[in-house]
Design an enzyme around this catalytic site. Structure first.
Site, PDB file in Angstrom:
ATOM      1  CG  ASP A  36       1.973   9.163  12.353  1.00  9.56           C
ATOM      2  OD1 ASP A  36       1.645  10.080  11.563  1.00  9.56           O
ATOM      3  OD2 ASP A  36       1.152   8.544  13.040  1.00  9.56           O
ATOM      4  CB  VAL A  37       3.672  12.516   7.772  1.00  8.12           C
ATOM      5  CG1 VAL A  37       4.533  11.613   6.909  1.00  8.12           C
ATOM      6  CG2 VAL A  37       2.187  12.288   7.508  1.00  8.12           C
ATOM      7  CB  THR A  60      -4.354   7.070  -0.968  1.00  6.00           C
ATOM      8  OG1 THR A  60      -4.135   5.839  -0.278  1.00  6.00           O
ATOM      9  CG2 THR A  60      -3.056   7.821  -1.106  1.00  6.00           C
ATOM     10  CE1 TYR A 123      -6.064  11.616  -1.670  1.00  4.13           C
ATOM     11  CE2 TYR A 123      -6.960  12.205  -3.814  1.00  4.13           C
ATOM     12  CZ  TYR A 123      -5.919  11.736  -3.040  1.00  4.13           C
ATOM     13  OH  TYR A 123      -4.739  11.380  -3.650  1.00  4.13           O
TER      14      TYR A 123
HETATM   15  N1  LIG Z   1      -3.099   6.089  -6.344  1.00  3.93           N
HETATM   16  C1  LIG Z   1      -3.470   7.037  -7.200  1.00  3.93           C
HETATM   17  O1  LIG Z   1      -4.167   6.774  -8.205  1.00  3.93           O
HETATM   18  C2  LIG Z   1      -3.024   8.447  -6.998  1.00  3.93           C
HETATM   19  C3  LIG Z   1      -3.514   9.434  -7.864  1.00  3.93           C
HETATM   20  C4  LIG Z   1      -3.103  10.761  -7.701  1.00  3.93           C
HETATM   21  C5  LIG Z   1      -2.192  11.076  -6.700  1.00  3.93           C
HETATM   22  N2  LIG Z   1      -1.757  10.124  -5.848  1.00  3.93           N
HETATM   23  C6  LIG Z   1      -0.812  10.523  -4.799  1.00  3.93           C
HETATM   24  O2  LIG Z   1       0.355   9.744  -4.940  1.00  3.93           O
HETATM   25  C7  LIG Z   1       0.972   9.580  -3.660  1.00  3.93           C
HETATM   26  C8  LIG Z   1       1.277   8.100  -3.430  1.00  3.93           C
HETATM   27  O3  LIG Z   1       0.062   7.383  -3.468  1.00  3.93           O
HETATM   28  P1  LIG Z   1       0.004   5.786  -3.520  1.00  3.93           P
HETATM   29  O4  LIG Z   1      -0.951   5.447  -4.586  1.00  3.93           O
HETATM   30  O5  LIG Z   1       1.386   5.210  -3.494  1.00  3.93           O
HETATM   31  O6  LIG Z   1      -0.736   5.519  -2.130  1.00  3.93           O
HETATM   32  P2  LIG Z   1      -0.576   4.360  -1.051  1.00  3.93           P
HETATM   33  O7  LIG Z   1      -0.139   3.090  -1.686  1.00  3.93           O
HETATM   34  O8  LIG Z   1      -1.845   4.415  -0.262  1.00  3.93           O
HETATM   35  O9  LIG Z   1       0.634   4.880  -0.178  1.00  3.93           O
HETATM   36  C9  LIG Z   1       0.481   5.900   0.761  1.00  3.93           C
HETATM   37  C10 LIG Z   1       1.332   5.542   1.934  1.00  3.93           C
HETATM   38  O10 LIG Z   1       1.218   6.594   2.908  1.00  3.93           O
HETATM   39  C11 LIG Z   1       1.232   5.955   4.174  1.00  3.93           C
HETATM   40  N3  LIG Z   1       0.668   6.797   5.224  1.00  3.93           N
HETATM   41  C12 LIG Z   1      -0.637   7.060   5.475  1.00  3.93           C
HETATM   42  N4  LIG Z   1      -0.733   7.823   6.567  1.00  3.93           N
HETATM   43  C13 LIG Z   1       0.527   8.044   7.024  1.00  3.93           C
HETATM   44  C14 LIG Z   1       1.071   8.744   8.118  1.00  3.93           C
HETATM   45  N5  LIG Z   1       0.301   9.366   9.021  1.00  3.93           N
HETATM   46  N6  LIG Z   1       2.421   8.765   8.269  1.00  3.93           N
HETATM   47  C15 LIG Z   1       3.215   8.100   7.395  1.00  3.93           C
HETATM   48  N7  LIG Z   1       2.761   7.412   6.342  1.00  3.93           N
HETATM   49  C16 LIG Z   1       1.424   7.389   6.164  1.00  3.93           C
HETATM   50  C17 LIG Z   1       0.424   4.700   3.989  1.00  3.93           C
HETATM   51  O11 LIG Z   1       0.714   3.793   5.017  1.00  3.93           O
HETATM   52  P3  LIG Z   1      -0.368   2.689   5.460  1.00  3.93           P
HETATM   53  O12 LIG Z   1      -0.469   1.747   4.295  1.00  3.93           O
HETATM   54  O13 LIG Z   1       0.218   2.123   6.685  1.00  3.93           O
HETATM   55  O14 LIG Z   1      -1.653   3.441   5.690  1.00  3.93           O
HETATM   56  C18 LIG Z   1       0.904   4.229   2.626  1.00  3.93           C
HETATM   57  O15 LIG Z   1       2.012   3.358   2.726  1.00  3.93           O
HETATM   58  C19 LIG Z   1       0.022  10.230  -2.651  1.00  3.93           C
HETATM   59  O16 LIG Z   1       0.441  11.543  -2.403  1.00  3.93           O
HETATM   60  C20 LIG Z   1      -1.303  10.270  -3.388  1.00  3.93           C
HETATM   61  O17 LIG Z   1      -2.138  11.322  -2.920  1.00  3.93           O
HETATM   62  C21 LIG Z   1      -2.143   8.814  -5.978  1.00  3.93           C
END
Ligand SMILES: NC(=O)c1ccc[n+]([C@@H]2O[C@H](COP(=O)([O-])OP(=O)(O)OC[C@H]3O[C@@H](n4cnc5c(N)ncnc54)[C@H](OP(=O)(O)O)[C@@H]3O)[C@@H](O)[C@H]2O)c1
Length: 283
Positions: A36-37, A60, A123
């Site tokens: 957990d970060v 996210t 966000y």
């Molecule tokens: N998706 C997009 O369109 C998009 C666009 C721009 C930037 N980004 C960035 O890209 C990156 C990856 O996003 P993604 O789309 O892969 O998102 P995602 O599928 O929601 O993955 C984020 C992961 O972070 C985990 N997480 C949340 N809180 C945490 C905590 N306290 N400690 C450890 N892990 C935690 C989540 O776990 P749980 O599932 O258990 O909550 C999830 O597995 C992020 O930095 C996001 O801001 C995404």
């Protein structure tokens, strides 16, 4: 090299683990249960033997962040700082994933990497704070801003659009928000290429080249799903209000990559053509 991918249970994190593994390097993926970060001591212990740490963990849920900004900040800003500090203490390189939402979305030219940040949503504020914190805690950090992500491992725009188009036979999609649909596998590949190239500390834009509206992208998605693109109708953001404001213009420039000698991700439509079958099938 020993890599650790934090947030490995996420859409991007899973592809990062797979991409690093394909290089033959050692890689450990840590999901939320493993790290957990928001816990600085756990971060220090978990990252102690890393050579490279990639942070793909984040809050996210963009709309929920409007009413839970402190909780989003704990993950996106304080959590990112915990990881950067722990990576720095371990002598490890650090790659942090950020977002187009740090910008105001009012531009009409691609945002350069050093454009002023001016987030419009909770966000976006928490992610902008995360960038600052990471740079302060780890001066060698690579900050990788991405946007409009889709992938085979999670709920994402193309998979939702394909499902709704099949179920309802018609749908309205906004035509006044422009960005760069980007495949998670391409971001993972770019992260590996940047680290391997020994890129200097700084901010890089990990998005596809070119630009499209959500409407244009939806039509490509529906066509790839074997349906008639005419079922997608254009609408406006005004007709589709959501709790968090969406940037109208999310097109990011790639000059820093070129200066580093690293090829940017290809054109969004060509990459979608390669990705479509895998993404729509899911994993
Ligand atoms: N998706 C997009 O369109 C998009 C666009 C721009 C930037 N980004 C960035 O890209 C990156 C990856 O996003 P993604 O789309 O892969 O998102 P995602 O599928 O929601 O993955 C984020 C992961 O972070 C985990 N997480 C949340 N809180 C945490 C905590 N306290 N400690 C450890 N892990 C935690 C989540 O776990 P749980 O599932 O258990 O909550 C999830 O597995 C992020 O930095 C996001 O801001 C995404």
């Amino acid at each position: 090299m020993r890599w650790i991918v934090v947030g490995a249970g996420g859409m991007l994190g899973g592809d990062l683990v797979e991409r690093v593994r394909s290089t033959g390097d050692e890689v450990r993926g840590l999901d939320r249960a493993a790290l957990d970060v928001t816990d600085p001591d756990a971060a220090r212990a978990a990252l102690a033997d890393a050579d490279v740490v990639v942070n793909a963990a984040a809050w996210t849920a963009v709309d929920d962040a409007e009413t839970h900004e402190a909780a989003a900040f704990a993950v996106n800003a304080a959590g990112a700082a915990n990881l950067a500090r722990a990576a720095s203490a371990a002598g490890a390189a650090f790659v942090h994933v950020s977002t187009d939402y740090v910008f105001d979305g009012d531009a009409s030219e691609p945002y350069p990497e050093d454009a002023p940040v001016a987030p419009r949503s909770a966000y976006g504020r928490t992610k902008a704070a995360g960038e600052w914190a990471v740079r302060a805690e780890h001066p060698g950090a690579l900050v990788l801003r991405t946007a409009w992500l889709y992938g085979a491992r999670g709920a994402c725009f193309p998979r939702t659009i394909a499902r709704v188009a099949a179920e309802r036979g018609g749908l309205d999609v906004v035509d006044d928000q422009v960005g760069q649909p980007t495949w998670t596998r391409d971001v993972a590949d770019l992260a590996v290429r940047l680290v391997t190239a020994g890129a200097v500390a700084g901010t890089y834009h990990a998005t596809s080249s070119g630009a499209a509206s959500w409407y244009e992208f939806a039509r490509r998605v529906v066509a790839a799903a074997g349906l008639d693109p005419q079922v997608v109708r254009p609408t406006t953001s005004e007709a589709f209000v959501r709790p968090a404001p969406r940037p109208a213009w999310s097109v990011l420039g790639h000059d820093a990559l070129r200066r580093a000698g690293v090829e940017p991700i290809g054109a969004w439509d060509q990459r979608w053509a390669v990705a479509a079958d895998e993404v729509l099938a899911g994993r």
